[in-house]
Design an enzyme around this catalytic site. Structure first.
Site, mmCIF file in Angstrom:
data_model
loop_
_atom_site.group_PDB
_atom_site.id
_atom_site.type_symbol
_atom_site.label_atom_id
_atom_site.label_comp_id
_atom_site.label_asym_id
_atom_site.label_seq_id
_atom_site.Cartn_x
_atom_site.Cartn_y
_atom_site.Cartn_z
ATOM 1 N N SER A 251 -18.641 33.576 24.348
ATOM 2 C CA SER A 251 -19.949 34.148 23.912
ATOM 3 C C SER A 251 -19.724 34.729 22.539
ATOM 4 O O SER A 251 -18.646 35.063 21.957
ATOM 5 C CB SER A 251 -20.498 35.184 24.564
ATOM 6 O OG SER A 251 -19.644 36.419 24.263
ATOM 7 N N LYS A 252 -21.012 34.813 21.639
ATOM 8 C CA LYS A 252 -20.895 35.506 20.467
ATOM 9 C C LYS A 252 -19.945 36.893 20.347
ATOM 10 O O LYS A 252 -19.323 37.267 19.623
ATOM 11 C CB LYS A 252 -22.227 35.340 19.546
ATOM 12 C CG LYS A 252 -22.110 35.678 18.348
ATOM 13 C CD LYS A 252 -23.634 35.890 17.772
ATOM 14 C CE LYS A 252 -23.526 36.356 16.522
ATOM 15 N NZ LYS A 252 -24.955 36.494 15.821
ATOM 16 N N ARG A 253 -20.587 37.657 21.540
ATOM 17 C CA ARG A 253 -19.883 38.840 21.827
ATOM 18 C C ARG A 253 -18.443 39.100 21.961
ATOM 19 O O ARG A 253 -17.818 39.959 21.292
ATOM 20 C CB ARG A 253 -20.555 39.833 23.128
ATOM 21 C CG ARG A 253 -20.781 40.986 22.755
ATOM 22 C CD ARG A 253 -21.738 41.710 24.037
ATOM 23 N NE ARG A 253 -22.953 40.779 23.769
ATOM 24 C CZ ARG A 253 -23.598 40.716 25.090
ATOM 25 N NH1 ARG A 253 -23.144 41.368 26.236
ATOM 26 N NH2 ARG A 253 -24.829 40.324 25.219
#
Ligand code: GLU
Length: 478
Positions: A251-253
């Site tokens: 994920s981007k996170r």
């Protein structure tokens, strides 16, 4: 006729998982000569990012996932941007209210926060308490006349069960009391994603829906909407997650790569597509390399795996290097040329490209690999010691001192000529090739690994620089 859609939200970022969804969606349609549609889901205006739609257009163009209908490709089911379809949704929400499958909710933020806090205190999941379902027609009328803001909520039963089907997960039944009365239409009359996707998939005649597994829990609510309208339910394929490792999602996170990050890092679009096709789908043969056309022929959504797959950057890197090796020479040279700006003018760039093509895995490795052509690195003399070549610092000094005049006495720095001069020297002294060529290569590159051998490097540098570098090594070794 099969019609599939890729329905990204414009977040300014093409997550690898989203791209895989786009790819599978495209393949399902194209395999059966169906239509692949692009729909932009931008009803969540707070999440809107400037320029995000262009990123989606560009990625799909770049990867060859050409859509038949979309915001910039007219079709019979437009507009293909949800915010431009705003006028459509209210009518459908009202129909549901009439049928008792939805209701007006006038609860203000204060009351809702209170309910949320209560849920938190009692350690339960927040669920709207159907407070407004009990309003009489008169009360509703009055509130509407007073222009009190309202939303429209789905009215899910608290008893019984709802069943839907997914290709990978089979038949799934959930108790209705678990279903939240989700908001369908917001106070500004903008639909929620949860409502708009059902309306649009129906109006756009979508037959197959590929989406991430995170939507499985919403599927029963969508099922109830389809049933409320008596609409045919599309075929669902909820894809398992792509993981960063055993426990974390990609994920981007988590700071993971998007498609554009991978391109910036020097990966080829074709290799990325090939690799992500295999992240969750296995072909029936052992073949691993597929062009997009081959994927269309071979892909079968029934073979998508139910378990998550791990994004293995090493495997992608290997695959990328194979794609680079097979690349058209001219195209490779065109791409690599942009890394050559600071190279000394005598360097034959075409030859350099040929030397690099079999060597690099990703394009961004190039600056580091060719750095020695610009500046001789401040190298350690241990590079001259090579067990297999049987070279030592002493033997290297002797060889370099002996070959220096050969380089001084010729002006023909073609690879062939340097090769034959060195071969002559090697055979007349009965040396092994490596015993002579290793020290020369080290002296010219200042590294223990570089593209090209002694003759290629001296050809690239030409006479002055070759002599300069040989002399530097002789001095260092003396
Ligand atoms: N707009 C949703 C997303 O970007 C699409 C989900 C779906 O395909 O229905 O996640």
């Amino acid at each position: 006729m099969i019609r599939t859609r890729f329905a990204p939200s414009p977040t300014g970022y093409m997550h690898i998982g989203n791209l895989r969804t786009a790819l599978y969606t495209y393949l399902i349609a194209k395999k059966e000569n169906g239509k692949f549609i692009l729909r932009i889901e931008d009803t969540d205006t707070e999440r809107f990012v400037e320029g995000a739609i262009d990123i989606i257009f560009n990625v799909l163009k770049d990867t060859g996932l050409n859509y038949d209908e979309g915001p910039d490709i007219p079709g019979d089911f437009g507009p293909y941007v949800q915010s431009e379809r705003k006028h459509l949704y209210e009518e459908y929400a009202e129909k549901l209210v009439e049928k008792g499958h939805a209701y007006y909710c006038f609860c203000n933020e204060e009351r809702l926060s209170h309910l949320r806090e209560e849920a938190l205190k009692n350690n339960t999941v927040f669920k709207y308490d159907k407070h407004c379902l009990n309003l009489s027609k008169k009360e509703i009328q009055k509130k509407l006349e007073n222009q009190e803001p309202y939303v429209i909520r789905q009215n899910n039963p608290v008893e019984g069960t709802t069943t839907f089907n997914d290709i990978l997960y089979g038949e799934i039944t959930v108790p209705n009391f678990e279903l939240e009365d989700m908001i369908l239409l917001k106070t500004d009359k903008m639909p929620t994603y949860n409502f708009a996707n059902v309306i649009d998939d129906h109006l756009m005649n979508i037959t197959h829906i590929v989406r991430g597994k995170e939507y499985l829990s919403s599927a029963p609510k969508y099922q109830r909407l389809y049933e409320a309208f008596s609409w045919e339910v599309p075929i669902y394929i909820h894809c398992p997650h792509i993981m960063k490792n055993e426990t974390e999602k990609l994920s981007k996170r988590n700071g993971d790569a998007s498609y554009n990050d991978l391109i910036d890092k020097g990966y080829l679009s074709e290799a990325i597509i090939n690799y992500i096709a295999l992240l969750g789908w296995s072909p029936s043969s052992n073949e691993e390399f597929f062009t997009l056309d081959e994927l269309i022929k071979n892909f079968d959504y029934k073979n998508i795996s139910k378990s998550s797959s791990i994004f293995d950057i090493k495997k992608l890197t290997w695959m990328n290097s194979e794609y680079i090796k097979k690349m058209d020479k001219e195209k490779f040279h065109e791409i690599t040329s942009k890394y050559y700006d600071n190279l000394p003018s005598q360097i034959d760039r075409k030859l350099l490209s040929e030397m690099l093509q079999s060597r690099i895995e990703i394009f961004t490795q190039i600056p580091e690999i060719i750095d020695f052509l610009i500046n001789l690195p401040d190298y350690d003399l241990s590079i001259f010691e090579h067990k297999k070549m049987k070279t030592t610092k002493e033997s290297s000094l002797k060889i370099l001192t002996e070959v220096l005049p050969i380089f001084e006495n010729t002006n023909n720095y073609s690879i062939e000529n340097i090769n034959s001069l060195l071969n002559e020297y090697i055979s007349s002294n009965s040396y092994k090739n490596g015993f002579v060529l290793w020290p020369i290569r080290c002296a010219l590159s200042g590294k223990n690994s570089s593209p090209g051998g002694a003759s290629e490097l001296s050809y690239l540098f030409k006479k002055d620089e070759t002599l300069r570098r040989l002399k530097i090594s002789i001095n260092k070794l003396s």
